[in-house]
Design a protein around this motif. Structure first.
Motif, short mmCIF file in Angstrom:
data_model
loop_
_atom_site.label_atom_id
_atom_site.label_comp_id
_atom_site.label_asym_id
_atom_site.label_seq_id
_atom_site.Cartn_x
_atom_site.Cartn_y
_atom_site.Cartn_z
N PRO A 181 -11.69 5.11 -5.06
CA PRO A 181 -12.80 4.15 -4.97
C PRO A 181 -12.79 3.06 -6.04
O PRO A 181 -13.38 2.00 -5.84
CB PRO A 181 -14.05 5.02 -5.08
N ASP A 182 -12.09 3.28 -7.14
CA ASP A 182 -12.07 2.28 -8.21
C ASP A 182 -11.04 1.17 -8.00
O ASP A 182 -11.06 0.18 -8.71
CB ASP A 182 -11.79 2.94 -9.56
N ILE A 183 -10.16 1.32 -7.02
CA ILE A 183 -9.15 0.29 -6.77
C ILE A 183 -9.71 -0.73 -5.78
O ILE A 183 -10.42 -0.38 -4.84
CB ILE A 183 -7.82 0.91 -6.24
N THR A 184 -9.41 -1.99 -6.01
CA THR A 184 -9.82 -3.03 -5.05
C THR A 184 -8.84 -3.04 -3.89
O THR A 184 -7.69 -2.57 -4.02
CB THR A 184 -9.85 -4.42 -5.71
N GLU A 185 -9.26 -3.58 -2.76
CA GLU A 185 -8.37 -3.68 -1.61
C GLU A 185 -7.15 -4.54 -1.96
O GLU A 185 -6.03 -4.23 -1.55
CB GLU A 185 -9.11 -4.24 -0.40
N LYS A 186 -7.38 -5.61 -2.69
CA LYS A 186 -6.28 -6.49 -3.08
C LYS A 186 -5.25 -5.74 -3.94
O LYS A 186 -4.04 -5.84 -3.70
CB LYS A 186 -6.81 -7.70 -3.84
N MET A 187 -5.73 -4.97 -4.92
CA MET A 187 -4.81 -4.23 -5.79
C MET A 187 -4.08 -3.15 -5.02
O MET A 187 -2.89 -2.94 -5.23
CB MET A 187 -5.57 -3.64 -6.98
N LEU A 188 -4.76 -2.47 -4.10
CA LEU A 188 -4.10 -1.46 -3.29
C LEU A 188 -3.00 -2.10 -2.46
O LEU A 188 -1.89 -1.57 -2.37
CB LEU A 188 -5.11 -0.74 -2.39
N SER A 189 -3.29 -3.24 -1.89
CA SER A 189 -2.29 -3.96 -1.10
C SER A 189 -1.08 -4.35 -1.96
O SER A 189 0.08 -4.18 -1.55
CB SER A 189 -2.92 -5.21 -0.48
N ILE A 190 -1.33 -4.85 -3.15
CA ILE A 190 -0.25 -5.24 -4.07
C ILE A 190 0.61 -4.03 -4.43
O ILE A 190 1.84 -4.10 -4.43
CB ILE A 190 -0.84 -5.90 -5.34
N GLN A 191 -0.04 -2.91 -4.75
CA GLN A 191 0.70 -1.71 -5.16
C GLN A 191 1.51 -1.14 -4.00
O GLN A 191 2.65 -0.71 -4.19
CB GLN A 191 -0.26 -0.66 -5.72
N LEU A 192 0.94 -1.15 -2.80
CA LEU A 192 1.69 -0.67 -1.62
C LEU A 192 2.91 -1.54 -1.37
O LEU A 192 4.00 -1.03 -1.09
CB LEU A 192 0.78 -0.63 -0.39
N LYS A 193 2.75 -2.86 -1.49
CA LYS A 193 3.89 -3.77 -1.31
C LYS A 193 4.98 -3.51 -2.34
O LYS A 193 6.17 -3.51 -2.02
CB LYS A 193 3.44 -5.22 -1.35
N ALA A 194 4.58 -3.27 -3.59
CA ALA A 194 5.56 -2.99 -4.65
C ALA A 194 6.31 -1.69 -4.36
O ALA A 194 7.53 -1.62 -4.52
CB ALA A 194 4.87 -2.92 -6.01
N LEU A 195 5.59 -0.66 -3.92
CA LEU A 195 6.24 0.61 -3.59
C LEU A 195 7.16 0.47 -2.37
O LEU A 195 8.20 1.13 -2.31
CB LEU A 195 5.17 1.69 -3.34
N LEU A 196 6.79 -0.40 -1.45
CA LEU A 196 7.67 -0.69 -0.30
C LEU A 196 8.96 -1.36 -0.76
O LEU A 196 10.05 -0.96 -0.36
CB LEU A 196 6.96 -1.59 0.71
N VAL A 197 8.82 -2.38 -1.60
CA VAL A 197 9.98 -3.10 -2.12
C VAL A 197 10.90 -2.17 -2.89
O VAL A 197 12.12 -2.24 -2.77
CB VAL A 197 9.54 -4.30 -2.99
N ASP A 198 10.31 -1.27 -3.67
CA ASP A 198 11.10 -0.32 -4.46
C ASP A 198 11.71 0.79 -3.61
O ASP A 198 12.53 1.56 -4.09
CB ASP A 198 10.23 0.31 -5.55
N GLY A 199 11.30 0.87 -2.34
CA GLY A 199 11.88 1.86 -1.43
C GLY A 199 11.28 3.25 -1.56
O GLY A 199 11.84 4.21 -1.03
N LEU A 200 10.13 3.37 -2.23
CA LEU A 200 9.50 4.68 -2.40
C LEU A 200 8.62 5.08 -1.22
O LEU A 200 8.37 6.26 -1.00
CB LEU A 200 8.70 4.72 -3.69
#
Length: 124
Positions: free
Chosen positions: A55-74
């Protein structure tokens, strides 16, 4: 790092890392990546389910983190449906799954430290 008496480093995708620990922390560094990976360890999840768990993460930050994990292949992203509203689910990639034992050990250490130095509280 010194290997065979010579100063060496790893270069991964244009970034220089001076030791293996630094490479690992790059993948899980920051406040949210390791938490996302922890929640995905049990299977696929939608964006909204991840958001509810953090609940403490913003939608924007969650989106950014998911994209980074996608790019990293995790993690992997799977889209269901051909027109909006599409259903999107995230899951660990094979590479991401290989990281779970490491996260489990880090979690065990963190819990032990927290129980030794702190206390368990209930969030409302």
């Amino acid at each position: 790092m010194i290997v065979d008496g010579k100063q060496k480093a790893y270069e991964v995708n244009g970034t220089i890392f001076h030791c293996g620990t630094n490479v690992t922390l790059h993948f899980i560094g920051g406040k949210w990546k390791s938490i996302i990976l922890w929640y995905l360890r049990n299977g696929e999840m939608r964006f909204s389910a991840l958001k509810r768990l953090m609940p403490d993460i913003t939608e924007k930050m969650l989106s950014i983190q998911l994209k980074a994990l996608l790019v990293d292949g995790l993690i992997e992203r799977r889209v269901f449906g051909t027109k909006p509203p599409n259903r999107v689910e995230y899951s660990l990639s094979a590479f991401g799954k290989s990281f779970i034992p490491i996260i489990q050990k880090i979690t065990e250490w963190g819990i032990n430290y927290a129980e030794t130095k702190g206390k368990l509280i209930v969030l409302e």
